[in-house]
Design a protein around this motif. Structure first.
Motif, PDB file in Angstrom:
ATOM      1  N   MET A  81      44.743  45.602  40.994  1.00  0.00           N
ATOM      2  CA  MET A  81      43.788  46.313  40.085  1.00  0.00           C
ATOM      3  C   MET A  81      43.146  45.944  39.260  1.00  0.00           C
ATOM      4  SD  MET A  81      44.872  49.884  38.565  1.00  0.00           S
ATOM      5  CE  MET A  81      43.617  50.313  38.311  1.00  0.00           C
ATOM      6  N   GLY A 120      37.462  46.598  34.353  1.00  0.00           N
ATOM      7  CA  GLY A 120      36.396  47.273  34.361  1.00  0.00           C
ATOM      8  C   GLY A 120      36.354  48.842  33.668  1.00  0.00           C
ATOM      9  N   ALA A 160      34.132  46.121  41.158  1.00  0.00           N
ATOM     10  CA  ALA A 160      35.381  46.780  40.349  1.00  0.00           C
ATOM     11  C   ALA A 160      35.451  48.352  39.893  1.00  0.00           C
ATOM     12  CB  ALA A 160      35.175  46.786  38.720  1.00  0.00           C
ATOM     13  N   LEU A 161      34.873  48.960  41.032  1.00  0.00           N
ATOM     14  CA  LEU A 161      35.564  50.458  41.705  1.00  0.00           C
ATOM     15  C   LEU A 161      36.544  50.636  41.892  1.00  0.00           C
ATOM     16  CD1 LEU A 161      31.865  51.079  44.080  1.00  0.00           C
ATOM     17  CD2 LEU A 161      32.572  50.938  41.632  1.00  0.00           C
ATOM     18  N   LEU A 162      37.163  51.889  41.339  1.00  0.00           N
ATOM     19  CA  LEU A 162      38.258  52.340  41.636  1.00  0.00           C
ATOM     20  C   LEU A 162      38.524  52.580  42.532  1.00  0.00           C
ATOM     21  CD1 LEU A 162      38.556  54.040  37.897  1.00  0.00           C
ATOM     22  CD2 LEU A 162      39.794  52.055  38.460  1.00  0.00           C
ATOM     23  N   THR A 163      39.949  52.086  43.191  1.00  0.00           N
ATOM     24  CA  THR A 163      39.964  52.116  44.701  1.00  0.00           C
ATOM     25  C   THR A 163      40.356  54.018  45.251  1.00  0.00           C
ATOM     26  OG1 THR A 163      41.930  51.225  44.089  1.00  0.00           O
ATOM     27  CG2 THR A 163      40.037  49.918  45.666  1.00  0.00           C
ATOM     28  N   THR A 220      41.306  42.436  41.605  1.00  0.00           N
ATOM     29  CA  THR A 220      39.658  43.348  42.297  1.00  0.00           C
ATOM     30  C   THR A 220      39.375  43.590  40.634  1.00  0.00           C
ATOM     31  OG1 THR A 220      40.189  45.591  42.102  1.00  0.00           O
ATOM     32  CG2 THR A 220      41.017  43.823  44.253  1.00  0.00           C
ATOM     33  N   GLU A 221      39.932  43.048  39.520  1.00  0.00           N
ATOM     34  CA  GLU A 221      38.924  43.839  38.199  1.00  0.00           C
ATOM     35  C   GLU A 221      38.620  45.185  37.596  1.00  0.00           C
ATOM     36  OE1 GLU A 221      35.310  41.100  38.856  1.00  0.00           O
ATOM     37  OE2 GLU A 221      35.895  39.931  37.431  1.00  0.00           O
ATOM     38  N   GLN A 222      39.879  45.876  38.298  1.00  0.00           N
ATOM     39  CA  GLN A 222      39.201  47.489  37.844  1.00  0.00           C
ATOM     40  C   GLN A 222      40.068  47.184  37.000  1.00  0.00           C
ATOM     41  OE1 GLN A 222      40.928  49.968  40.923  1.00  0.00           O
ATOM     42  NE2 GLN A 222      41.098  47.977  42.647  1.00  0.00           N
ATOM     43  N   LEU A 223      41.155  46.755  36.018  1.00  0.00           N
ATOM     44  CA  LEU A 223      41.563  46.835  34.834  1.00  0.00           C
ATOM     45  C   LEU A 223      40.488  46.752  33.566  1.00  0.00           C
ATOM     46  CD1 LEU A 223      45.929  45.889  35.045  1.00  0.00           C
ATOM     47  CD2 LEU A 223      44.148  48.153  35.579  1.00  0.00           C
TER      48      LEU A 223
END
Lengths: 259, 275
Positions: free
Chosen positions: A122, A130, B101-104, A125-128
């Motif tokens: 996370m 984001g 940066a979508l939540l997968t 993939t820059e989810q945090l």
């Protein structure tokens, strides 16, 4: 020589910084504990992920460990004519030590490594990032429910490990080696103390659950955001958690049972 | 109302950066950057790879802290804000990450609904309508039940754009939105950035090194090189710049102020040492 000294110093400072970051993260997670009360659904989802999905490996391992205990215990006890005490030996070994410790080691290998990989990816993939830019605190939203799920799931997994282990010991001792069924259960019932054995085992597994989950979450959150970095973090989770469990087990055992 | 009036000409800039200094592991990234982002415009930040364009967006969003200088967004110093105020400010900003940066673990619909569920108490029916409208704006209403792993790179960025727009922000930060896109996806994204900016009266900050596409929609362009702003102006003004750094970047010349060779000792010395 000086280079080696400088390298050692850098490594030491790095380790102390990492330790500091880990404790700051733990403090942030504890301060954000209210999130699990506000959104219990997040906790339930994570309980399924770290707890329910670990049931099979913990149950099967408990069965085999209990069967081995039954065999080894019978072999030793029969030399002293005490084979009828097999139930006590199996149950005490499992409830006091092997249940919490082995379940925690299995938890670190299955759920801990998965948590680190998930959080690390996370991050990669820059989810945090984001979430942060959406004004959502990733510590409260992502880490806190996972921390409490690990903390709560661990005692249940340890209890399951011990229960299935006792059944494994019973199957070998009573079913295969001819120990008396009544003696197996009645001696266990008489000698296993609820506070001394069961409660202490639960306390151990609560501590192991918190520490293993904290280590896993910190390693993921602090991982270098590359595939190699996440891989290294996952390895560190298993190694650090295993060492922490074994070390803490000695400390807790000394505190609980040391005279 | 003419265009300059609509775009808030004469009003203070939305983002005001002064004397920004930032270094990473001892390497200076910005060395006294001054930069204004006007309201209602599409402002592009351009420059060669490694000049810190993404870092600049993270400094604007408060994800990084500068060594010196200030970043003001809508009159508020981002790095002087407490966490609560910073998060309140971020609710008025959207950011489109290079990766999306979508939540997968959430599908397209839930990704776009995410900020609405987190920050509003709207009923489910209202959230549904808002999400469908945002997805319609990026052309992906029909893809709402797809998972992020089922999307192409361009689609993922459009979903991320719909999510960034969900709370109707005052500004959207775009991090390399065109990188790695095929011509169709790139054309779609270029038009979307411009159209959404004008239709929603947004302020857009676009970080990119795709010269032609960016120049075609940007009202104002900054070119950053070696930690400083080396050119500022409209696309025509920047294209006409005679600064060597700007010319090298715009014309894609392999050598110039940004050297082809990474700093190294002379080749002969290296070869002799190896022997």
């Amino acid at each position: 020589m000086l280079d080696a000294l400088a390298h050692l110093g850098r490594a030491g400072i790095g380790a102390i910084r990492r330790l500091g970051r880990g404790h700051l993260l733990a403090a942030s997670m504890l301060l954000g504990s209210g999130e699990v009360l506000r959104r219990p659904g997040l906790l339930v989802t994570q309980l399924h992920s770290v707890g329910v999905l670990s049931l099979v490996i913990v149950g099967v391992s408990g069965l085999f460990v209990g069967m081995v205990l039954g065999l080894q215990g019978y072999h030793v006890l029969s030399q002293f004519g005490s084979a009828q005490s097999l139930g006590v030996v199996v149950a005490a070994s499992l409830v006091r030590e092997l249940g919490p410790v082995v379940a925690a080691l299995l938890f670190a290998g299955r759920a801990g490594s998965a948590l680190t990989a998930e959080i690390g990816l996370m991050k990669a993939t820059e989810q945090l990032s984001g979430l942060e830019m959406m004004a959502v605190d990733p510590i409260r939203r992502i880490l806190v429910p996972r921390l409490y799920a690990g903390f709560l799931a661990m005692p249940v997994l340890a209890a399951l490990f011990s229960a299935v282990g006792v059944l494994g010991g019973w199957f070998v001792g009573v079913g295969l080696l001819g120990v008396d069924d009544g003696a197996f259960w009645s001696q266990m019932q008489a000698k296993i103390d609820f506070h001394e054995d069961v409660v202490n085992g639960v306390v151990k597994s609560l501590v192991f659950g918190f520490v293993c989950t904290w280590i896993a979450l910190f390693q993921g959150y602090d991982a270098v955001p590359t595939s190699a970095g996440v891989g290294r973090a996952t390895t560190r989770t298993v190694v650090h958690s295993s060492l922490a469990v074994l070390g803490l087990d000695f400390v807790l055992t000394a505190l609980m049972f040391g005279d | 109302m003419d265009r300059s009036e609509a775009q808030g000409e004469g009003t203070p800039p939305l983002v005001r950066i002064r004397n920004l200094c930032f270094s990473r592991e001892g390497r200076p990234i910005f060395d006294g950057v001054d930069l204004d982002i006007p309201r209602g415009r599409v402002t592009a930040i351009m420059g060669p790879s490694g000049t810190g364009k993404t870092t600049l967006l993270k400094l604007i969003g408060g994800q990084l802290r500068p060594d010196a200088g200030s970043v003001e967004v809508d009159g508020r110093n981002v790095h002087a804000l407490g966490k609560r105020d910073l998060y309140r400010l971020r609710m008025r900003m959207g950011m489109l990450f290079q990766s999306g940066a979508l939540l997968t673990d959430l599908d397209v619909f839930e990704n776009v609904a995410y900020p609405l569920r987190e920050h509003t108490r709207l009923p489910e029916s209202a959230i549904r309508k808002l999400v469908l409208l945002k997805l319609q704006a990026v052309g992906l209403r029909g893809a709402r039940r797809l998972m992020p792993s089922e999307l192409s790179g361009g689609m993922a960025r459009r979903v991320a754009l719909a999510r960034a727009m969900a709370l109707d922000p005052m500004m959207i930060l775009y991090d390399e939105p065109f990188t790695g896109q095929d011509p169709i996806s790139m054309g779609v994204l270029v038009r979307l950035v411009r159209r959404l900016n004008d239709a929603s009266r947004l302020t857009s900050v676009l970080v990119s090194h795709d010269v032609q596409e960016t120049a075609s929609i940007a009202d104002l362009i900054y070119v950053i090189s070696a930690g400083r702003v080396v050119a500022r102006g409209t696309a025509q003004e920047v294209m006409a710049s005679d600064s060597p750094g700007v010319r090298q970047f715009l014309q894609g010349l392999p050598d110039g102020p940004v050297a082809f060779h990474y700093p190294a000792p002379p080749l002969a010395q290296d070869l002799l040492e190896a022997a």
